[in-house]
Enzyme design. Sequence first.
Site, mmCIF file in Angstrom:
data_model
loop_
_atom_site.group_PDB
_atom_site.id
_atom_site.type_symbol
_atom_site.label_atom_id
_atom_site.label_comp_id
_atom_site.label_asym_id
_atom_site.label_seq_id
_atom_site.Cartn_x
_atom_site.Cartn_y
_atom_site.Cartn_z
ATOM 1 N N ASP A 111 -6.639 -14.341 1.903
ATOM 2 C CA ASP A 111 -7.650 -13.576 2.644
ATOM 3 C C ASP A 111 -8.529 -12.755 1.703
ATOM 4 O OD1 ASP A 111 -5.255 -12.040 2.123
ATOM 5 O OD2 ASP A 111 -6.202 -10.421 3.250
ATOM 6 N N GLU A 112 -9.720 -12.474 2.167
ATOM 7 C CA GLU A 112 -10.640 -11.514 1.555
ATOM 8 C C GLU A 112 -10.808 -11.738 0.053
ATOM 9 O OE1 GLU A 112 -10.087 -7.773 4.621
ATOM 10 O OE2 GLU A 112 -8.806 -7.847 2.853
ATOM 11 N N ASP A 138 -2.086 -0.760 12.849
ATOM 12 C CA ASP A 138 -2.651 0.389 12.154
ATOM 13 C C ASP A 138 -3.863 0.946 12.892
ATOM 14 O OD1 ASP A 138 -3.359 -2.243 11.220
ATOM 15 O OD2 ASP A 138 -4.742 -1.315 9.810
ATOM 16 N N TRP A 142 -6.131 -14.205 11.976
ATOM 17 C CA TRP A 142 -6.274 -12.752 12.107
ATOM 18 C C TRP A 142 -7.695 -12.320 12.446
ATOM 19 C CZ3 TRP A 142 -9.075 -9.197 9.027
ATOM 20 C CH2 TRP A 142 -9.686 -9.730 7.891
ATOM 21 N N TRP A 156 -0.646 -2.680 8.578
ATOM 22 C CA TRP A 156 -1.121 -2.373 7.230
ATOM 23 C C TRP A 156 -0.947 -0.873 7.015
ATOM 24 C CZ3 TRP A 156 -1.644 -6.690 4.699
ATOM 25 C CH2 TRP A 156 -1.994 -7.855 5.400
ATOM 26 N N THR A 157 -0.540 -0.477 5.814
ATOM 27 C CA THR A 157 -0.045 0.886 5.632
ATOM 28 C C THR A 157 -0.917 1.761 4.742
ATOM 29 O OG1 THR A 157 1.377 0.223 3.785
ATOM 30 C CG2 THR A 157 2.339 0.155 6.005
ATOM 31 N N TYR A 187 -3.236 -5.574 15.560
ATOM 32 C CA TYR A 187 -3.124 -4.774 14.346
ATOM 33 C C TYR A 187 -2.661 -3.375 14.740
ATOM 34 C CZ TYR A 187 -4.906 -7.869 10.695
ATOM 35 O OH TYR A 187 -5.038 -8.877 9.777
ATOM 36 N N ARG A 244 0.826 -1.206 0.000
ATOM 37 C CA ARG A 244 0.000 0.000 0.000
ATOM 38 C C ARG A 244 0.862 1.259 0.000
ATOM 39 N NH1 ARG A 244 -2.997 -3.885 2.584
ATOM 40 N NH2 ARG A 244 -4.917 -4.308 1.408
#
Length: 791
Positions: free
Chosen positions: A351-352, A445, A418, A493-494, A443, A189
């Site tokens: 994931d996702e 973030d 997670w 996560w960025t 997490y 990201r």
Amino acid sequence: MTRACSPPFRTLLLGLAALLAAACSPLDATPAAAEEAVATASGPAPALVPAPVSLRAGDGRFALSAATPVHAEGAGAAAAARHFATYAARSHGLSLEVDGSGKGGTGGIRFDIDAAADFGGPEAYAIEVDPEAVRVSAADPRGLFYGAVTLWQLLEGDADGAGGVALPAVRIEDAPRFGWRGFMLDSARHFQSVDEIKRLLDAMARHKLNVFHWHLTDDQGWRIEIRRYPRLTEVGGCRIPAGDGGVDPRTGAPVPYCGHYTQAQIRDIVAYAAERHITVVPEIDVPGHAQAAVAAYPELGVTGEQIEVLNEWGVNQTLFNVEESTFEFLENVLAEVVELFPGTYIHLGGDEAVKDQWQASERVQARMRELGLADEAALQSHFIKRMERFLVARGRRLIGWDEILEGGLPPEATVMSWRGIEGGIEAARQGHDVVMTPSSELYLDYLQTDSPNEPPGRPAMVTLEQVYRFEPVPEALETDQQAHVLGVQANLWTEHARTFDRVQHHVFPRLAALAETAWTPAARRDYADFLERLPAQMGRYRAMGIAAATTPFEVLADVEEDRAGGAVAIALRNPLGYPVRYTLDGSEPGPDAVLYRAPLELALPASVRAAAFHDGAALAPPVAHAFDAASLLVRTDEQLETCPDTGRLLLRLEDDGPLHGERAIFDVTIFYPCWLWPQAGLGGIAALEIRAGRMPYYFQLAHDEPNRKFLPAQTAHGELVVQSGGCEGPLLATLPLPARPDADGFVTLRTPPLAAAADRTDLCFTFTGDTRPTMWVLDQARLIPDQPSPP
């Protein structure tokens, strides 16, 4: 990876006999070691992070100077000794020479590897300090390195100080609780330079963490050079940021955001990590989070259409297709990845992966029938198993997020849990290894305090205490199943960490809490004691150039207003609970300033300067809180609350511009643009003034899209609706919005004169109109009195 375990250490009072061999426990050290805890001859125990299994202080100190000999025999011992010398030079100004010949005398500092001794595992070590000599010993270079880190933390004083530098007399025996002590960084990201990655690796090593999980591919960027497929980085490594952040204001030309690591750079980073006993686990995300790859090679996608690298956040629907040619492509990618990363594990995401494209594709459905698969979950399982077979054939193991459980797990796969710990529990019960990394506790973030000075991120908080108190081994597991818990990992996560300073703010000091959770036996963990040691750790951060967050050490102020009496009650608090001292005369609060005990009843205008203290020292610069009649009539977006029943997906977002320099930050509920001012005092208020900004709505919501709601616009560009009595209450004003904000990116709206209103009411502010492609956001609301407030 083999999980290290904490052995039942020798009883120190019986002559420090050899360590006893012990079976590895997934929980913690044996009761004997736990009972041994920390004993000191006098004074406070050394402020070590993470806390060791066993520490006993003796009498006296070992003095160091530039003349102090540092002996080591063999490459592994010399490497650990050099790390110690490097750390000592940077943090304490002490210049030490390392003699790696092994021919030194008995005095000074000695680093020894004794492979025949039983220290309790390859990462275990022992330290003995007395006034005459220092010895750090281990059976393996890994343990000796961690001993060097602990010895560095024991250093006291300064080379230029009157007392010089010394080590307290102490005996330490230590080993980690878990073999997987990880940190994940998302470089897809937002991109970090090679130097920045190395700085993080250095910090990880000083926390005794040993796994760097590197998220290298996602919808927003492909960051790893694959020589067979150059467009992955040429095209997939660049995106055009949404809004003003992707436009040159002088020319109007697009400004791409690009970055990738060459294979030479990756080899350099992997070697740098290995020197610090850190294994790098790369992540190549499949079958979802695939848009950057599909943008580079459209034939990999389900639709075959040309698409762009995503410049939005959230859950995207782009998937890899399941053609044989795509599997061959991914295997070719993994073949190069395996050559770059020598560690056991390759992370394949999983994931996702929203299945809409697969469900809608006639070709994918035909492939499912060809393969005899019942549904799309089984198809993802087939996809993951195919990749696993390729990795196993090359001596590697697959690890993925807990969604890989769906449809059946490959036999050798390891699960990273997670979405809570439930996936980890299920995987362990099936006999699979697990790394615990729940978003609710680990997490990074997520914001760490409720300070308005926190940078962009997810305002749902993960505090230092939450990280520290997380227990990686669930009680729900049977003893044999608990052994499958390899360890614990924190993730950053960025999406909202655009700069490296923000990365550091999110990571530190919470990484210290993770380190103790991962290393220290459960029976030895003590949050109150950790807070006693944390200020020393913050000092190490400063010495080593780490820009750790100071928000946990700020003093925040909550105010209650007595408008009739012209007074306020100011409650002071520190997010970590450190004692607060304050002054009322504008002077800097020192260790002798008044200790805060109860809310301060003060007449307006009121001013307080306050700081949190530990051992007589301020933990952060003092904060000034000033209140007058005018300031009490203003609320910023950080001070306002979210409206009820709006999905409550609150984010702290950074504006899209300017291209360079500081950008505004907004707290906004992206499912519904609405803010609430509880119990606003409208008695004597003539009007309301609202300052609003506008930014791109850069979110993909997938199946959460129906939760995005908005009031229909009644005019060309929508309105700001103001209600009293909450968001279902009477209408106070409807203010039409302009086509665009002013040149500074904001617009100021003012209501017509208000009718007489109740003294206290809940004010609700809602923007109408579809939030796509741009959304209005509230920056601040101000009450305008009948008469101007005195200065």
